[in-house]
Enzyme design. Structure first.
Site, PDB file in Angstrom:
ATOM      1  N   SER A 270       2.915 -13.650  13.908  1.00 59.47           N
ATOM      2  CA  SER A 270       4.061 -13.773  14.814  1.00 59.47           C
ATOM      3  C   SER A 270       4.189 -12.507  15.647  1.00 59.47           C
ATOM      4  O   SER A 270       3.822 -11.418  15.200  1.00 59.47           O
ATOM      5  CB  SER A 270       5.327 -13.982  13.974  1.00 59.47           C
ATOM      6  OG  SER A 270       6.364 -13.165  14.442  1.00 59.47           O
ATOM      7  N   LYS A 271       4.734 -12.656  16.860  1.00 61.01           N
ATOM      8  CA  LYS A 271       4.838 -11.465  17.704  1.00 61.01           C
ATOM      9  C   LYS A 271       5.882 -10.497  17.158  1.00 61.01           C
ATOM     10  O   LYS A 271       5.934  -9.344  17.536  1.00 61.01           O
ATOM     11  CB  LYS A 271       5.112 -11.850  19.158  1.00 61.01           C
ATOM     12  CG  LYS A 271       6.480 -12.406  19.438  1.00 61.01           C
ATOM     13  CD  LYS A 271       6.664 -12.595  20.941  1.00 61.01           C
ATOM     14  CE  LYS A 271       8.012 -13.232  21.221  1.00 61.01           C
ATOM     15  NZ  LYS A 271       8.241 -13.513  22.613  1.00 61.01           N
ATOM     16  N   ARG A 272       6.708 -10.976  16.241  1.00 67.16           N
ATOM     17  CA  ARG A 272       7.739 -10.103  15.642  1.00 67.16           C
ATOM     18  C   ARG A 272       7.212  -9.371  14.401  1.00 67.16           C
ATOM     19  O   ARG A 272       7.957  -8.740  13.688  1.00 67.16           O
ATOM     20  CB  ARG A 272       8.971 -10.908  15.278  1.00 67.16           C
ATOM     21  CG  ARG A 272       9.607 -11.546  16.460  1.00 67.16           C
ATOM     22  CD  ARG A 272      11.100 -11.386  16.541  1.00 67.16           C
ATOM     23  NE  ARG A 272      11.522 -11.272  17.921  1.00 67.16           N
ATOM     24  CZ  ARG A 272      11.367 -12.204  18.849  1.00 67.16           C
ATOM     25  NH1 ARG A 272      10.786 -13.324  18.545  1.00 67.16           N
ATOM     26  NH2 ARG A 272      11.767 -12.010  20.100  1.00 67.16           N
TER      27      ARG A 272
END
Ligand code: GLU
Length: 503
Positions: A270-272
């Site tokens: 995930s980009k987070r």
């Protein structure tokens, strides 16, 4: 190679955000394959979905490929070749997508659909009530909708003349076996009943991805389509289109790359993600507040980043892990790319960077560090920084760590770890360090062996100085590179001043 005399591959991102590491790996595998075969690597920007367009994303993609050192030899931002334009919004103006859509309608492989949003919603509701969990516009439902398959030719003509909004859909045949070959996965067989009647041309005249990429791949003479696994479910529809157009001879070979999974193996990255960067360069969506740090900003070398990505899902089958792009290209082979998703290992990534860091000359590392030091207001010689890098090299993964772990080379350290000093019984031993400072002061030449010699000889009332305490007094750290080399580099005055400050 099928019917193609030349390898031509494309990386075809949509400018809908920052390119993440999965996308970069797709670009890299395209690049390696093209390089191996002396072919072309093309960058095509797939920007037909205007609702998802993000300002700055295209430039970001170009900058990222440049930083990674894998420039396309044809395409947006890299010099146009003979098949331009390379941005789909511009290609649309040439009428190409409309032409392909019309060809499909004419041969009966596609049809007009006039259904409104409400009608589509009603259909979905009806199907859900009938127990269909994810209703689709397909060979069954299309029979009850307003399209050129259910309406008479006259009605269709009238609707078209009245400019009634329509989409063009692919007419997927009922219960047919769709079979195609994927270089990584082997033969893939899907029953057409699993495939929906995808929209090819939208009511605003824009093509969808399915139509646009296919038309472009044909026109640009793409020999191999190398893309992420998420596109595998759409591939059967694409095969139907090639067949309907009678262009099976221009059908590229497919390679659907495995997903990059989280370190724990559960799901896509995930980009987070907080344990490692996900983007090659720092990325900030202009519509959002958050900024995501990139590999570049985190201190990774582009060569290391490429090496890391190459080995996610690809195993060249020998024991060589550290490879230049040229070496990777020579060895690259889709037969050695795995089908299964590949876990990303952040620790291994750091290790790769360390290997590359150690290969760099001290001068090169110093050049990278100088701007950081200048930002902090440090003024000094680059040659001194090069010597610092030489010492710190074995201890760090990133050049920037010289500033944190080797801060004492650039500023006087604070020695306030009372616990440590208590443990070392420093109060009872202060005199030993005074004697050490005096002995060091009398040294005529300031070099590591002499310093070490003096240290060893120092004694006061039967007590000897302790190496870790000495290190702490001059550096503020309890571990680090060779202690006497550190002392040499800090210089006589500084070492003596630092000891004396604390006794
Ligand atoms: N535009 C698609 C994407 O954003 C390209 C998929 C393909 O390579 O066919 O990933």
């Amino acid at each position: 190679m099928g019917n193609f005399s030349r390898v031509r591959v494309r990386f075809a991102p949509s400018p809908t955000g920052g390119l993440h590491m999965g996308g970069v790996r797709t670009a890299l595998f395209n690049y390696l394959f093209a390089k191996k075969h002396g072919g072309d690597f093309i960058l095509r920007i797939e920007d037909t979905d205007r609702s998802r367009f993000v300002e700055g994303a295209e430039q970001y993609i170009i900058d990222a490929l440049k930083w990674c050192g894998i420039p396309p030899n044809e395409g947006v931002g890299f010099g146009d070749g003979p098949y331009g334009p390379y941005r789909q919004s511009e290609r649309k103006e040439t009428g190409i997508y409309h032409r392909y859509a019309m060809k499909l309608v004419e041969c009966g492989a596609a049809y007009y659909a006039f259904d409104t949003e409400e009608e589509l919603e009603q259909m979905r509701k009806r199907m859900e009530q009938a127990g269909v969990p994810s209703p689709q516009y397909n060979h069954i439902t299309r029979q009850h909708m307003r399209n050129s398959l259910t309406l008479s030719a006259e009605e269709v003509n009238k609707l078209l003349q009245n400019n009634t909004p329509y989409v063009i859909r692919l007419k997927v045949p009922r219960n047919e076996e769709i079979k195609f070959h994927d270089i990584i996965r082997g033969w893939v067989v899907v029953n057409s009943n699993q495939v929906d009647d995808k929209v090819l041309l939208k009511s605003d005249g824009m093509p969808t991805y399915h139509l646009a990429h296919l038309a472009d791949d044909i026109e640009m003479k793409i020999s191999h389509v190398v893309r992420g696994e998420e596109w595998l479910p759409s591939a059967p529809a694409h095969i139907l289109i090639y067949k309907a157009l009678g262009l099976e001879n221009l059908m590229p070979e497919f390679a659907h790359l495995p997903l990059i999974l989280n370190p724990d193996g559960h799901g896509k990255i995930s980009k987070r993600e907080s344990r490692f960067p996900v983007f090659p360069l720092s990325w900030k969506d202009p519509r959002e507040k958050e900024e995501f740090i990139g590999y570049r900003e985190a201190g990774y070398f582009p060569e290391a980043f490429m090496n890391i990505l190459a080995l996610i899902g690809w195993n060249p089958g020998d024991n060589q892990e550290i490879m230049t792009l040229d070496e990777m290209a020579q060895k690259f082979d889709f037969a050695k790319v795995n089908k299964a998703g590949a876990k990303f290992d952040p620790e291994k990534a750091r290790w790769f960077n360390q290997v590359y860091l150690r290969k760099k000359s001290n001068e090169e590392l110093a050049r990278l560090l100088m701007p950081e030091l200048e930002k902090k207001g440090w003024k000094g010689e680059e040659s001194y920084v090069a010597r610092v890098c030489g010492l710190m090299k074995e201890k760090i993964h990133f050049v920037k760590e010289c500033l944190e772990l080797g801060n004492y080379f650039f500023e006087e350290p604070e020695c306030k770890d009372h616990e440590f000093l208590k443990k070392k019984k420093f109060d009872e031993n202060r005199e030993v360090y005074r004697v050490l400072a005096d002995a060091l002061e009398n040294l005529s030449s300031w070099e590591a062996p002499g310093i070490q010699e003096t240290f060893k000889k120092t004694e006061f009332e039967g007590k000897k100085p302790d190496m870790q305490t000495f290190r702490y007094l001059i550096s503020g750290h309890t571990s680090g590179p060779g202690l006497f080399e550190v002392a040499e580099l800090l210089g006589k005055d500084s070492v003596i001043k630092r000891i004396k400050k604390n006794i």
